[in-house]
Design a protein around this motif. Structure first.
Motif, PDB file in Angstrom:
ATOM      1  N   SER A 248       3.437  28.874  18.247  1.00  0.00           N
ATOM      2  CA  SER A 248       2.104  28.750  18.840  1.00  0.00           C
ATOM      3  C   SER A 248       1.241  29.958  18.522  1.00  0.00           C
ATOM      4  CB  SER A 248       2.226  28.576  20.363  1.00  0.00           C
ATOM      5  OG  SER A 248       2.942  27.410  20.692  1.00  0.00           O
ATOM      6  N   THR A 249       1.836  31.141  18.476  1.00  0.00           N
ATOM      7  CA  THR A 249       1.076  32.341  18.133  1.00  0.00           C
ATOM      8  C   THR A 249       0.542  32.263  16.709  1.00  0.00           C
ATOM      9  OG1 THR A 249       2.413  33.679  19.655  1.00  0.00           O
ATOM     10  CG2 THR A 249       1.174  34.848  17.942  1.00  0.00           C
ATOM     11  N   THR A 273     -13.115  34.218  15.691  1.00  0.00           N
ATOM     12  CA  THR A 273     -11.795  34.824  15.610  1.00  0.00           C
ATOM     13  C   THR A 273     -11.595  35.428  14.220  1.00  0.00           C
ATOM     14  OG1 THR A 273     -10.822  32.707  14.954  1.00  0.00           O
ATOM     15  CG2 THR A 273     -10.830  33.227  17.307  1.00  0.00           C
ATOM     16  N   LEU A 274     -10.439  36.040  14.023  1.00  0.00           N
ATOM     17  CA  LEU A 274     -10.209  36.771  12.782  1.00  0.00           C
ATOM     18  C   LEU A 274     -10.234  35.853  11.566  1.00  0.00           C
ATOM     19  CD1 LEU A 274      -9.718  39.507  11.611  1.00  0.00           C
ATOM     20  CD2 LEU A 274      -7.282  39.289  12.108  1.00  0.00           C
ATOM     21  N   LEU A 275      -9.625  34.678  11.684  1.00  0.00           N
ATOM     22  CA  LEU A 275      -9.627  33.752  10.551  1.00  0.00           C
ATOM     23  C   LEU A 275     -11.038  33.261  10.251  1.00  0.00           C
ATOM     24  CD1 LEU A 275      -7.825  32.271   8.504  1.00  0.00           C
ATOM     25  CD2 LEU A 275      -7.753  30.362  10.108  1.00  0.00           C
ATOM     26  N   PHE A 276     -11.818  32.994  11.289  1.00  0.00           N
ATOM     27  CA  PHE A 276     -13.203  32.553  11.085  1.00  0.00           C
ATOM     28  C   PHE A 276     -14.024  33.680  10.459  1.00  0.00           C
ATOM     29  CE2 PHE A 276     -17.430  31.071  12.185  1.00  0.00           C
ATOM     30  CZ  PHE A 276     -17.310  29.704  12.033  1.00  0.00           C
ATOM     31  N   ALA A 300      -0.655  41.342   8.447  1.00  0.00           N
ATOM     32  CA  ALA A 300       0.133  42.409   9.056  1.00  0.00           C
ATOM     33  C   ALA A 300       0.320  42.171  10.554  1.00  0.00           C
ATOM     34  CB  ALA A 300      -0.546  43.756   8.810  1.00  0.00           C
ATOM     35  N   LEU A 301      -0.746  41.732  11.239  1.00  0.00           N
ATOM     36  CA  LEU A 301      -0.638  41.448  12.668  1.00  0.00           C
ATOM     37  C   LEU A 301       0.372  40.334  12.941  1.00  0.00           C
ATOM     38  CD1 LEU A 301      -4.358  41.614  13.872  1.00  0.00           C
ATOM     39  CD2 LEU A 301      -2.503  43.184  14.453  1.00  0.00           C
ATOM     40  N   LEU A 302       0.301  39.260  12.157  1.00  0.00           N
ATOM     41  CA  LEU A 302       1.239  38.159  12.345  1.00  0.00           C
ATOM     42  C   LEU A 302       2.672  38.608  12.094  1.00  0.00           C
ATOM     43  CD1 LEU A 302      -0.620  35.098  10.766  1.00  0.00           C
ATOM     44  CD2 LEU A 302       0.031  35.419  13.155  1.00  0.00           C
ATOM     45  N   LEU A 307       7.789  39.661  14.421  1.00  0.00           N
ATOM     46  CA  LEU A 307       8.988  40.509  14.455  1.00  0.00           C
ATOM     47  C   LEU A 307       9.295  40.961  15.877  1.00  0.00           C
ATOM     48  CD1 LEU A 307      11.207  42.005  12.931  1.00  0.00           C
ATOM     49  CD2 LEU A 307       9.607  43.906  12.595  1.00  0.00           C
ATOM     50  N   LEU A 308       8.263  41.370  16.617  1.00  0.00           N
ATOM     51  CA  LEU A 308       8.478  41.799  18.001  1.00  0.00           C
ATOM     52  C   LEU A 308       8.991  40.655  18.860  1.00  0.00           C
ATOM     53  CD1 LEU A 308       5.341  44.047  18.640  1.00  0.00           C
ATOM     54  CD2 LEU A 308       7.705  44.782  18.361  1.00  0.00           C
ATOM     55  N   GLN A 309       8.424  39.471  18.676  1.00  0.00           N
ATOM     56  CA  GLN A 309       8.868  38.322  19.458  1.00  0.00           C
ATOM     57  C   GLN A 309      10.320  37.986  19.175  1.00  0.00           C
ATOM     58  OE1 GLN A 309       5.852  35.514  18.288  1.00  0.00           O
ATOM     59  NE2 GLN A 309       4.612  35.883  20.090  1.00  0.00           N
ATOM     60  N   VAL A 310      10.710  38.042  17.903  1.00  0.00           N
ATOM     61  CA  VAL A 310      12.096  37.742  17.543  1.00  0.00           C
ATOM     62  C   VAL A 310      13.037  38.804  18.091  1.00  0.00           C
ATOM     63  CG1 VAL A 310      13.692  37.514  15.612  1.00  0.00           C
ATOM     64  CG2 VAL A 310      11.462  36.402  15.509  1.00  0.00           C
TER      65      VAL A 310
END
Length: 320
Positions: A248-249, A273-276, A300-302, A307-310
């Motif tokens: 979802s993130t 947002t960043l993608l827009f 880099a953010l993704l 990585l932090l979530q995992v």
């Protein structure tokens, strides 16, 4: 005579059974390589596609982030880290970053929490439950642009359904999509409405694979409904929750079509947002270098967030 013939025949057979140097080398290579040649043959097409359509665009995007280019000029001007310096000092980029955080937290939290609640409800043996599951999941398979057009009309303050309901309640519906603060709320709600079906179905599959014996044992031990949910359901759904949060993130960072049709990034960048922002810089302002630099920041953010979530999931999520 017969004895000499037998001796010659045995020597000939021995020579045939003894491998030559070339045959011995081939046998040695076959033992050392094993199934690697077959593995490479089967994997090579997929690796080639990944290299051409995934890894090469990443490398070329990093290269463009060091350039100044308008997508038209045949030459590119090398500017080094100037594009990154501009992003760090740009107030608009900081606002876009805040919008991205708000949008991601709202959509991920909303889809995960509501998806779990819907899954708990749809896991009950009720009449018409199959139809209810289909209704919840249906928006997920629809086009994002089509969903956005539907909600643009629903939220219209003059003739939309929301305005009609508000008039029945004796109030006036605000102009959701043109209000500086309510626009982001509207975009988040529409995104949740579209994607909560996927979270619900995944949670529902996880609920149905939890052994009933665990609930029976908890009931025998005197656990109530809340205790069973806390100590049985949630630990068993831990791996699924981690998977849904990560997916979802990533999906929320990639949201574009809903924002484009609903608000076009407005009003006054309230829903950009960043993608827009990357799309605007690249294909509206024709500044490929800044767009590429913003894309590197997004990548880099993704990577860091995933990585932090995992890592957090490895410590707190049990797969037993």
């Amino acid at each position: 005579m017969e004895r000499s013939i037998d001796v010659v025949e045995r020597e000939r057979m021995a020579k045939m059974a003894t491998p030559t140097t070339s045959n011995a080398l081939l046998l040695h290579l076959r033992r050392r390589l094993g199934d690697w040649p077959l593995f490479v043959l089967l994997v090579a097409p997929n690796l080639l596609l990944l290299a051409v359509f995934t890894y090469w665009p990443l490398v070329y995007n990093a290269y463009l982030s060091l350039m100044q280019w308008d997508l038209i000029s045949p030459s590119k001007l090398f500017v080094g880290l100037e594009n990154y310096r501009f992003l760090l000092e740009d107030s608009e980029f900081r606002e876009v970053s805040r919008n991205t955080v708000v949008f991601t937290v709202g959509t991920v939290g909303g889809t995960v929490v509501l998806g779990l609640l819907f899954a708990l409800l749809l896991d009950q043996p009720l009449r018409g439950i199959a139809l209810a599951r289909g209704v919840v999941f249906a928006p997920y398979v629809l086009s994002g642009a089509a969903v956005a057009v539907f909600w643009v009309n629903m939220l219209n303050p003059r003739f939309g359904v929301v305005a009609e309901v508000a008039s029945w309640l004796g109030t006036v519906s605000p102009d959701w999509l043109n209000h500086p603060r309510l626009a982001m709320v509207a975009v988040i709600l529409v995104y949740i409405w579209k994607n909560v079906g996927f979270t619900t179905i995944v949670y529902l599959a996880g609920l149905q694979r939890i052994p009933k014996e665990l609930y029976e044992a908890a009931t025998v031990d005197g656990a109530g409904m809340l205790e069973r949910f806390r100590f049985v359901t949630m630990p068993q759904l831990g791996p699924i929750t981690l998977f849904l949060v990560v997916v979802s993130t990533i999906s929320s960072f990639q949201a574009f079509d809903l924002i484009k049709v609903l608000t076009d990034g407005g009003p006054v960048n309230a829903t950009t947002t960043l993608l827009f922002y990357i799309w605007e810089q690249g294909f509206v302002a024709f500044n490929a270098g800044r767009a590429a630099a913003a894309a590197v920041v997004l990548f880099a953010l993704l990577a860091v967030i995933s990585l932090l979530q995992v890592r957090i999931g490895e410590r707190r999520v049990s797969y037993d």
